[in-house]
Design a protein around this motif. Structure first.
Motif, PDB file in Angstrom:
ATOM      1  N   THR A   1      32.075  34.754  17.990  1.00  0.00           N
ATOM      2  CA  THR A   1      31.331  35.915  17.515  1.00  0.00           C
ATOM      3  C   THR A   1      29.971  35.950  18.203  1.00  0.00           C
ATOM      4  N   ALA A   2      29.359  37.097  18.220  1.00  0.00           N
ATOM      5  CA  ALA A   2      28.022  37.230  18.807  1.00  0.00           C
ATOM      6  C   ALA A   2      27.062  37.651  17.705  1.00  0.00           C
ATOM      7  N   VAL A   3      25.923  36.983  17.660  1.00  0.00           N
ATOM      8  CA  VAL A   3      24.894  37.327  16.675  1.00  0.00           C
ATOM      9  C   VAL A   3      23.551  37.395  17.382  1.00  0.00           C
ATOM     10  N   SER A   4      22.652  38.156  16.824  1.00  0.00           N
ATOM     11  CA  SER A   4      21.293  38.237  17.353  1.00  0.00           C
ATOM     12  C   SER A   4      20.365  37.480  16.421  1.00  0.00           C
ATOM     13  N   ILE A   5      19.585  36.571  16.986  1.00  0.00           N
ATOM     14  CA  ILE A   5      18.603  35.818  16.198  1.00  0.00           C
ATOM     15  C   ILE A   5      17.292  35.805  16.970  1.00  0.00           C
ATOM     16  N   PRO A   6      16.180  35.603  16.281  1.00  0.00           N
ATOM     17  CA  PRO A   6      14.887  35.533  16.956  1.00  0.00           C
ATOM     18  C   PRO A   6      14.852  34.376  17.973  1.00  0.00           C
ATOM     19  N   ASP A   7      14.108  34.583  19.038  1.00  0.00           N
ATOM     20  CA  ASP A   7      14.007  33.578  20.101  1.00  0.00           C
ATOM     21  C   ASP A   7      13.541  32.218  19.581  1.00  0.00           C
ATOM     22  N   ASP A   8      12.529  32.233  18.721  1.00  0.00           N
ATOM     23  CA  ASP A   8      12.003  30.968  18.184  1.00  0.00           C
ATOM     24  C   ASP A   8      13.067  30.209  17.399  1.00  0.00           C
ATOM     25  N   LEU A   9      13.853  30.928  16.617  1.00  0.00           N
ATOM     26  CA  LEU A   9      14.916  30.288  15.837  1.00  0.00           C
ATOM     27  C   LEU A   9      15.971  29.700  16.776  1.00  0.00           C
ATOM     28  N   PHE A  10      16.307  30.429  17.831  1.00  0.00           N
ATOM     29  CA  PHE A  10      17.273  29.939  18.804  1.00  0.00           C
ATOM     30  C   PHE A  10      16.782  28.644  19.448  1.00  0.00           C
ATOM     31  N   LYS A  11      15.504  28.626  19.864  1.00  0.00           N
ATOM     32  CA  LYS A  11      14.940  27.426  20.491  1.00  0.00           C
ATOM     33  C   LYS A  11      14.957  26.241  19.537  1.00  0.00           C
ATOM     34  N   THR A  12      14.620  26.499  18.291  1.00  0.00           N
ATOM     35  CA  THR A  12      14.636  25.430  17.297  1.00  0.00           C
ATOM     36  C   THR A  12      16.061  24.929  17.072  1.00  0.00           C
ATOM     37  N   ALA A  13      17.013  25.834  17.051  1.00  0.00           N
ATOM     38  CA  ALA A  13      18.416  25.452  16.887  1.00  0.00           C
ATOM     39  C   ALA A  13      18.878  24.609  18.072  1.00  0.00           C
ATOM     40  N   GLU A  14      18.491  25.002  19.261  1.00  0.00           N
ATOM     41  CA  GLU A  14      18.842  24.234  20.473  1.00  0.00           C
ATOM     42  C   GLU A  14      18.318  22.801  20.356  1.00  0.00           C
ATOM     43  N   LYS A  15      17.054  22.660  19.985  1.00  0.00           N
ATOM     44  CA  LYS A  15      16.446  21.332  19.853  1.00  0.00           C
ATOM     45  C   LYS A  15      17.140  20.519  18.768  1.00  0.00           C
TER      46      LYS A  15
END
Length: 82
Positions: free
Chosen positions: A3-17
């Motif tokens: 699935t594709a979802v849109s999330i804020p950039d900061d949240l994405f970066k935090t999730a990556e880390k």
């Protein structure tokens, strides 16, 4: 399922880390986060429903206790001479 979802950039970066720190794929992190979110809200729903039930029962319980107390007093004073 993909699935594709849109999330804020900061949240994405935090999730990556976070995924890297935990040593899990990012998709697994998102799936686990969503699962925990759903469980939390499911528990809140159950708690909310139980609170409503107990709130209704509380009034009945207090009324029943009051009625029993009055009945007990009447019985205990029945043979008492005043």
């Amino acid at each position: 399922m993909k699935t594709a979802v849109s999330i804020p950039d900061d949240l994405f970066k935090t999730a990556e880390k976070t995924a890297k720190r935990l040593g899990i794929p990012r998709s697994q992190l998102f799936a686990k986060a969503l699962e925990e979110f759903i469980q939390l809200h499911s528990k809140e729903s159950v708690t909310e429903r139980l609170n409503k039930i107990y709130l209704k029962e509380k009034g009945s319980l207090e009324e029943n206790i009051s009625n029993l107390s009055v009945e007990f007093l009447r019985k205990s004073l029945k043979n008492d001479s005043w």
